[in-house]
Design an enzyme around this catalytic site. Structure first.
Site, mmCIF file in Angstrom:
data_model
loop_
_atom_site.group_PDB
_atom_site.id
_atom_site.type_symbol
_atom_site.label_atom_id
_atom_site.label_comp_id
_atom_site.label_asym_id
_atom_site.label_seq_id
_atom_site.Cartn_x
_atom_site.Cartn_y
_atom_site.Cartn_z
ATOM 1 N N HIS A 18 0.795 -1.171 0.123
ATOM 2 C CA HIS A 18 0.167 -0.087 0.015
ATOM 3 C C HIS A 18 0.881 1.227 0.067
ATOM 4 O O HIS A 18 1.812 1.509 1.039
ATOM 5 C CB HIS A 18 -1.034 -0.093 1.163
ATOM 6 C CG HIS A 18 -1.960 1.147 1.552
ATOM 7 N ND1 HIS A 18 -1.691 2.153 2.368
ATOM 8 C CD2 HIS A 18 -2.755 1.561 0.634
ATOM 9 C CE1 HIS A 18 -2.720 3.074 2.337
ATOM 10 N NE2 HIS A 18 -3.450 2.407 1.303
ATOM 11 N N GLU A 45 1.682 -0.238 -5.148
ATOM 12 C CA GLU A 45 0.463 0.262 -5.551
ATOM 13 C C GLU A 45 0.713 1.929 -5.356
ATOM 14 O O GLU A 45 1.119 2.415 -4.519
ATOM 15 C CB GLU A 45 -0.556 0.083 -4.340
ATOM 16 C CG GLU A 45 -1.928 0.827 -4.868
ATOM 17 C CD GLU A 45 -2.495 1.766 -3.301
ATOM 18 O OE1 GLU A 45 -3.684 1.957 -3.649
ATOM 19 O OE2 GLU A 45 -1.862 1.866 -2.244
ATOM 20 N N ASP A 47 -0.983 5.430 -6.258
ATOM 21 C CA ASP A 47 -1.954 6.381 -6.447
ATOM 22 C C ASP A 47 -1.501 7.214 -7.414
ATOM 23 O O ASP A 47 -0.358 8.065 -7.228
ATOM 24 C CB ASP A 47 -2.510 7.128 -5.069
ATOM 25 C CG ASP A 47 -2.929 6.027 -4.101
ATOM 26 O OD1 ASP A 47 -3.702 5.079 -4.604
ATOM 27 O OD2 ASP A 47 -2.612 6.120 -2.910
ATOM 28 N N HIS A 60 -0.808 10.393 -2.765
ATOM 29 C CA HIS A 60 -2.137 9.714 -2.513
ATOM 30 C C HIS A 60 -3.240 10.843 -2.944
ATOM 31 O O HIS A 60 -4.207 10.465 -3.100
ATOM 32 C CB HIS A 60 -2.039 9.595 -1.196
ATOM 33 C CG HIS A 60 -3.451 9.190 -0.478
ATOM 34 N ND1 HIS A 60 -4.085 9.754 0.352
ATOM 35 C CD2 HIS A 60 -4.036 7.814 -0.781
ATOM 36 C CE1 HIS A 60 -5.181 9.153 0.390
ATOM 37 N NE2 HIS A 60 -5.050 7.909 -0.017
ATOM 38 N N GLU A 151 -4.297 3.283 -8.677
ATOM 39 C CA GLU A 151 -5.403 3.862 -8.589
ATOM 40 C C GLU A 151 -5.241 5.370 -9.298
ATOM 41 O O GLU A 151 -4.550 6.073 -9.026
ATOM 42 C CB GLU A 151 -5.460 4.028 -6.993
ATOM 43 C CG GLU A 151 -7.037 4.543 -6.779
ATOM 44 C CD GLU A 151 -7.366 4.746 -5.150
ATOM 45 O OE1 GLU A 151 -8.149 5.701 -4.834
ATOM 46 O OE2 GLU A 151 -6.244 4.300 -4.325
#
Length: 337
Positions: A18, A45, A47, A60, A151
């Site tokens: 994460h 991951e 963002d 993020h 993401e």
């Protein structure tokens, strides 16, 4: 992907780092991603938000003062502003107001005050392409195919300002050879409209994120009454399965807690999602005591053990080394990387 590697990951939950190993390094830095891979992560991951000149970078939020030293740069003092982001008033400095060259003059810092700040100011902000390059390099070094789990952040907002995220994301992934349903890529979003758009743009697997509160912003602005919790019903999960390959729910949608943080009986979400062919990748697993239910007695591995045994297909963690250790300790998933 080798045959042995395919068996390895198909028969056990995947470990998704994460924001990288964000419990140990400033989040969304190449250092955090590389450490995560070294600790056993299967996927990293990023963002994604956009710069003013349309380059996808890993942050993020598009407001960058909490994760960079932008506030220490006198040349950018006049860039501070206030914007309406997904219905919320936010003040600070925003990625879309900076060119990539300007972003590259900034350095990352730790977001959470109780985590190690020794690495503040050391690492630049990476682009998606730099993250892909890292994953490919580490795949070659380790003999494991390192996956990427991007993401899209605030897609409705970025569409509205002419910096759509979906087209450059698909273009970059396809240009790097990621274009098949079994490639080690998952694209995720808390919104629904952009996932439906992506479903028509790429064969790569898609993940519908689900929060324990609220509703997707794209539904809210169209007066759609459905909340994220509504979307966990069997009928709504079947609708998600029409455009996505899995869900990324808040872990409390699987194992709820009472008002004192004590664990309650698990819901049927995993079984209901599996029944319509959806993968289940809950978030976020962390080592710190404030994130652990008292039932776990300050043992983060006990939480992993519970979710592994409940049948998750993977999970998001700030501490991939701890997740890897818990997976190795589980008799159902002994393996080597």
């Amino acid at each position: 992907m080798t045959a042995g590697e395919m068996i390895e990951t198909a028969s056990r939950p995947i470990i998704i780092a994460h924001r990288g190993a964000s419990g140990l390094r400033p989040e969304h830095t190449l250092a955090a991603y590389e450490l995560a891979i070294d600790l056993g992560a299967d996927f990293i991951e990023p963002d994604l938000v956009s710069t003013k000149d349309g380059v996808l970078i890993a942050r993020h939020e598009n407001e960058i003062s909490s994760t960079t030293n932008v506030g220490e740069h006198p040349e950018f003092v006049n860039r501070k502003t206030t914007k309406l982001i997904d219905g919320q008033t936010v003040s600070g400095w925003f990625a879309e107001d900076f060119t990539l060259a300007e972003i590259k003059t900034l350095r990352a810092k730790e977001r959470l005050p109780f985590r190690d700040r020794a690495f503040d100011g050391q690492f630049p902000i990476p682009t998606l392409q730099e993250i892909i390059d890292l994953a490919k390099r580490k795949s070659a070094e380790t003999g494991r195919t390192i996956g990427i789990y991007p993401e899209t952040k605030h897609p409705t907002f970025f569409d509205a300002i002419g910096l759509s995220l979906e087209e450059p994301l698909v273009e970059i992934l396809h240009a790097n050879g990621y274009n098949k349903a079994d490639d080690r890529i998952f694209i995720q979003s808390f919104e629904t409209t952009n996932l439906k758009q992506l479903d028509k743009m790429t064969n790569l697997p898609l993940i519908q994120l689900l929060s324990n509160t609220g509703k997707p912003y794209d539904l809210a602005i169209t007066n759609d009454v459905r909340t994220y919790k509504d979307m966990t019903s069997p009928d709504e999960l079947a609708k998600i399965a029409e455009y996505a390959d899995g869900i990324g729910p808040d872990k409390r949608m699987i194992v709820p807690t009472d008002d004192n943080g004590i664990l309650l009986q698990p819901t049927s979400l995993i079984q209901d999602a599996h029944a319509v062919g959806l993968l289940v990748h809950p978030y976020t697993f962390r080592n710190e005591a404030q994130y652990l239910a008292p039932d776990y007695n300050h043992d983060p591995e006990a939480e992993y053990e519970q979710f592994f045994n409940l049948g998750v297909d993977g999970l998001f963690t700030d501490f991939p080394g701890t997740a890897f250790g818990a997976l190795q300790a589980n008799d159902n998933f002994r393996f080597q990387i």
